[in-house]
Every structure is written in C-alpha cells, then in structure tokens.
Design a protein around this motif. Structure first.
Motif, PDB file in Angstrom:
ATOM      1  N   MET A   1      33.653   5.581 -78.163  1.00 24.64           N
ATOM      2  CA  MET A   1      34.534   6.720 -78.639  1.00 24.64           C
ATOM      3  C   MET A   1      35.651   6.043 -78.300  1.00 24.64           C
ATOM      4  SD  MET A   1      35.577  10.084 -76.370  1.00 24.64           S
ATOM      5  CE  MET A   1      34.130  11.001 -77.063  1.00 24.64           C
ATOM      6  N   THR A   2      36.585   5.963 -79.349  1.00 24.25           N
ATOM      7  CA  THR A   2      38.081   5.782 -79.178  1.00 24.25           C
ATOM      8  C   THR A   2      39.000   6.455 -78.614  1.00 24.25           C
ATOM      9  OG1 THR A   2      37.796   4.217 -80.982  1.00 24.25           O
ATOM     10  CG2 THR A   2      39.980   4.518 -80.523  1.00 24.25           C
ATOM     11  N   LEU A   3      39.871   6.405 -77.729  1.00 26.80           N
ATOM     12  CA  LEU A   3      40.621   7.076 -77.002  1.00 26.80           C
ATOM     13  C   LEU A   3      42.167   7.277 -77.681  1.00 26.80           C
ATOM     14  CD1 LEU A   3      39.811   6.544 -73.240  1.00 26.80           C
ATOM     15  CD2 LEU A   3      38.971   8.156 -74.744  1.00 26.80           C
ATOM     16  N   PRO A   4      42.705   8.201 -77.492  1.00 27.39           N
ATOM     17  CA  PRO A   4      44.247   8.286 -77.931  1.00 27.39           C
ATOM     18  C   PRO A   4      45.122   7.766 -76.985  1.00 27.39           C
ATOM     19  CG  PRO A   4      43.708  10.470 -77.103  1.00 27.39           C
ATOM     20  CD  PRO A   4      42.315   9.871 -77.198  1.00 27.39           C
ATOM     21  N   VAL A   5      45.814   6.835 -77.419  1.00 24.10           N
ATOM     22  CA  VAL A   5      46.882   6.057 -76.454  1.00 24.10           C
ATOM     23  C   VAL A   5      48.175   6.143 -77.057  1.00 24.10           C
ATOM     24  CG1 VAL A   5      47.279   3.602 -75.665  1.00 24.10           C
ATOM     25  CG2 VAL A   5      44.923   4.379 -76.187  1.00 24.10           C
ATOM     26  N   ALA A   6      49.286   6.274 -76.062  1.00 28.36           N
ATOM     27  CA  ALA A   6      50.425   6.352 -76.315  1.00 28.36           C
ATOM     28  C   ALA A   6      51.239   5.183 -75.459  1.00 28.36           C
ATOM     29  CB  ALA A   6      51.078   7.647 -75.819  1.00 28.36           C
ATOM     30  N   ALA A   7      52.417   4.714 -76.285  1.00 32.92           N
ATOM     31  CA  ALA A   7      52.822   3.613 -75.405  1.00 32.92           C
ATOM     32  C   ALA A   7      54.406   3.594 -75.603  1.00 32.92           C
ATOM     33  CB  ALA A   7      52.591   2.085 -75.977  1.00 32.92           C
ATOM     34  N   GLU A   8      55.205   2.989 -74.627  1.00 31.31           N
ATOM     35  CA  GLU A   8      56.630   3.212 -74.582  1.00 31.31           C
ATOM     36  C   GLU A   8      56.996   1.694 -74.216  1.00 31.31           C
ATOM     37  OE1 GLU A   8      58.161   5.996 -71.678  1.00 31.31           O
ATOM     38  OE2 GLU A   8      57.183   7.657 -72.859  1.00 31.31           O
ATOM     39  N   GLY A   9      58.187   1.256 -74.938  1.00 28.83           N
ATOM     40  CA  GLY A   9      58.784   0.213 -74.389  1.00 28.83           C
ATOM     41  C   GLY A   9      58.071  -0.978 -74.821  1.00 28.83           C
ATOM     42  N   ILE A  10      57.246  -1.135 -75.903  1.00 30.79           N
ATOM     43  CA  ILE A  10      56.621  -2.337 -76.134  1.00 30.79           C
ATOM     44  C   ILE A  10      57.468  -3.515 -76.545  1.00 30.79           C
ATOM     45  CG2 ILE A  10      54.931  -3.080 -77.954  1.00 30.79           C
ATOM     46  CD1 ILE A  10      53.636  -1.560 -76.131  1.00 30.79           C
ATOM     47  N   PRO A  11      57.219  -4.662 -75.873  1.00 30.21           N
ATOM     48  CA  PRO A  11      58.410  -5.752 -76.168  1.00 30.21           C
ATOM     49  C   PRO A  11      58.173  -6.106 -77.883  1.00 30.21           C
ATOM     50  CG  PRO A  11      56.677  -6.398 -74.753  1.00 30.21           C
ATOM     51  CD  PRO A  11      56.308  -4.912 -74.846  1.00 30.21           C
ATOM     52  N   THR A  12      59.296  -6.526 -78.616  1.00 34.82           N
ATOM     53  CA  THR A  12      58.993  -7.118 -79.983  1.00 34.82           C
ATOM     54  C   THR A  12      59.720  -8.502 -80.117  1.00 34.82           C
ATOM     55  OG1 THR A  12      61.159  -5.945 -80.498  1.00 34.82           O
ATOM     56  CG2 THR A  12      59.060  -4.698 -80.701  1.00 34.82           C
ATOM     57  N   ARG A  13      59.485  -9.253 -81.140  1.00 35.28           N
ATOM     58  CA  ARG A  13      60.403 -10.285 -81.412  1.00 35.28           C
ATOM     59  C   ARG A  13      60.559 -10.179 -82.711  1.00 35.28           C
ATOM     60  NH1 ARG A  13      57.474 -14.147 -84.059  1.00 35.28           N
ATOM     61  NH2 ARG A  13      55.427 -14.065 -84.173  1.00 35.28           N
ATOM     62  N   THR A  14      61.484 -11.051 -83.188  1.00 32.83           N
ATOM     63  CA  THR A  14      61.935 -11.150 -84.634  1.00 32.83           C
ATOM     64  C   THR A  14      61.089 -12.048 -85.273  1.00 32.83           C
ATOM     65  OG1 THR A  14      64.111 -10.788 -84.058  1.00 32.83           O
ATOM     66  CG2 THR A  14      63.877 -11.702 -86.228  1.00 32.83           C
ATOM     67  N   TRP A  15      60.542 -11.473 -86.709  1.00 32.21           N
ATOM     68  CA  TRP A  15      59.702 -12.408 -87.412  1.00 32.21           C
ATOM     69  C   TRP A  15      60.090 -12.756 -88.600  1.00 32.21           C
ATOM     70  CZ3 TRP A  15      56.040 -10.796 -91.544  1.00 32.21           C
ATOM     71  CH2 TRP A  15      55.120 -11.744 -91.704  1.00 32.21           C
ATOM     72  N   GLN A  16      60.119 -13.786 -89.173  1.00 32.49           N
ATOM     73  CA  GLN A  16      60.568 -14.031 -90.635  1.00 32.49           C
ATOM     74  C   GLN A  16      59.521 -14.235 -91.396  1.00 32.49           C
ATOM     75  OE1 GLN A  16      63.936 -14.012 -92.241  1.00 32.49           O
ATOM     76  NE2 GLN A  16      62.426 -13.965 -93.938  1.00 32.49           N
ATOM     77  N   PRO A  17      59.141 -13.327 -92.358  1.00 31.21           N
ATOM     78  CA  PRO A  17      57.977 -13.403 -93.361  1.00 31.21           C
ATOM     79  C   PRO A  17      58.304 -14.648 -94.361  1.00 31.21           C
ATOM     80  CG  PRO A  17      58.710 -11.180 -93.205  1.00 31.21           C
ATOM     81  CD  PRO A  17      59.726 -11.896 -92.373  1.00 31.21           C
ATOM     82  N   PRO A  18      57.405 -15.426 -94.677  1.00 27.26           N
ATOM     83  CA  PRO A  18      57.564 -16.534 -95.579  1.00 27.26           C
ATOM     84  C   PRO A  18      57.840 -15.807 -97.120  1.00 27.26           C
ATOM     85  CG  PRO A  18      55.167 -16.319 -95.127  1.00 27.26           C
ATOM     86  CD  PRO A  18      56.031 -15.563 -94.204  1.00 27.26           C
ATOM     87  N   ALA A  19      58.643 -16.879 -97.785  1.00 23.53           N
ATOM     88  CA  ALA A  19      58.849 -16.590 -99.044  1.00 23.53           C
ATOM     89  C   ALA A  19      57.819 -16.487 -99.851  1.00 23.53           C
ATOM     90  CB  ALA A  19      60.052 -17.236 -99.539  1.00 23.53           C
TER      91      ALA A  19
END
Length: 72
Positions: A1-19
């Motif tokens: 059974m999958t449980l509902p999950v909440a998250a705060e303050g997840i770190p991110t990084r900048t990503w440049q998609p390719p052309a």
C-alpha cells in the motif's frame, strides 16, 4: 500500500534542458533553465506486518540534512 507523503524544503538545483536537435536545420534555442528537486522519496506499508518502508534518494553531490516524522 502506498502512503500519502508530504514534504517541505526539498533542496533543488538549476537544470538546463538541452536544445532540441533537428537534422539538417539550424540549431534550436535551448529552453529556459528550471529548478529540479535533488531529493526524491516514497513510502509504503506492509498491511499484514504494519511495517512502513521509506525510500529516499539523494541526487545531490553531498549529504543532505533530513528529518522524518511518522504520524499515526
């Protein structure tokens, strides 16, 4: 059974998609950069045993601080 999950303050990084490449034509402009998460997670529960499994994947190049709270 999958449980509902909440998250705060997840770190991110900048990503440049390719052309998008096109054969035989001029190169397309690269799409704008965007922020993407570096921490991914999911939680499941074994309904018979009651065991909760939490999977956390850190895509950053270094350890990340983390706090997990389980509410009944």
């Amino acid at each position: 059974m999958t449980l509902p999950v909440a998250a705060e303050g997840i770190p991110t990084r900048t990503w440049q998609p390719p052309a998008a490449g096109r054969r035989g034509g001029p190169p397309a402009a690269a799409p704008p950069a965007r922020e993407v998460a570096t921490l991914f997670y999911s939680a499941t529960r074994d309904s018979k045993a009651g065991t909760i499994y939490v999977k956390i994947v850190n895509r950053a190049g270094a350890a990340q601080p983390l706090r997990v709270e389980v509410k009944a």
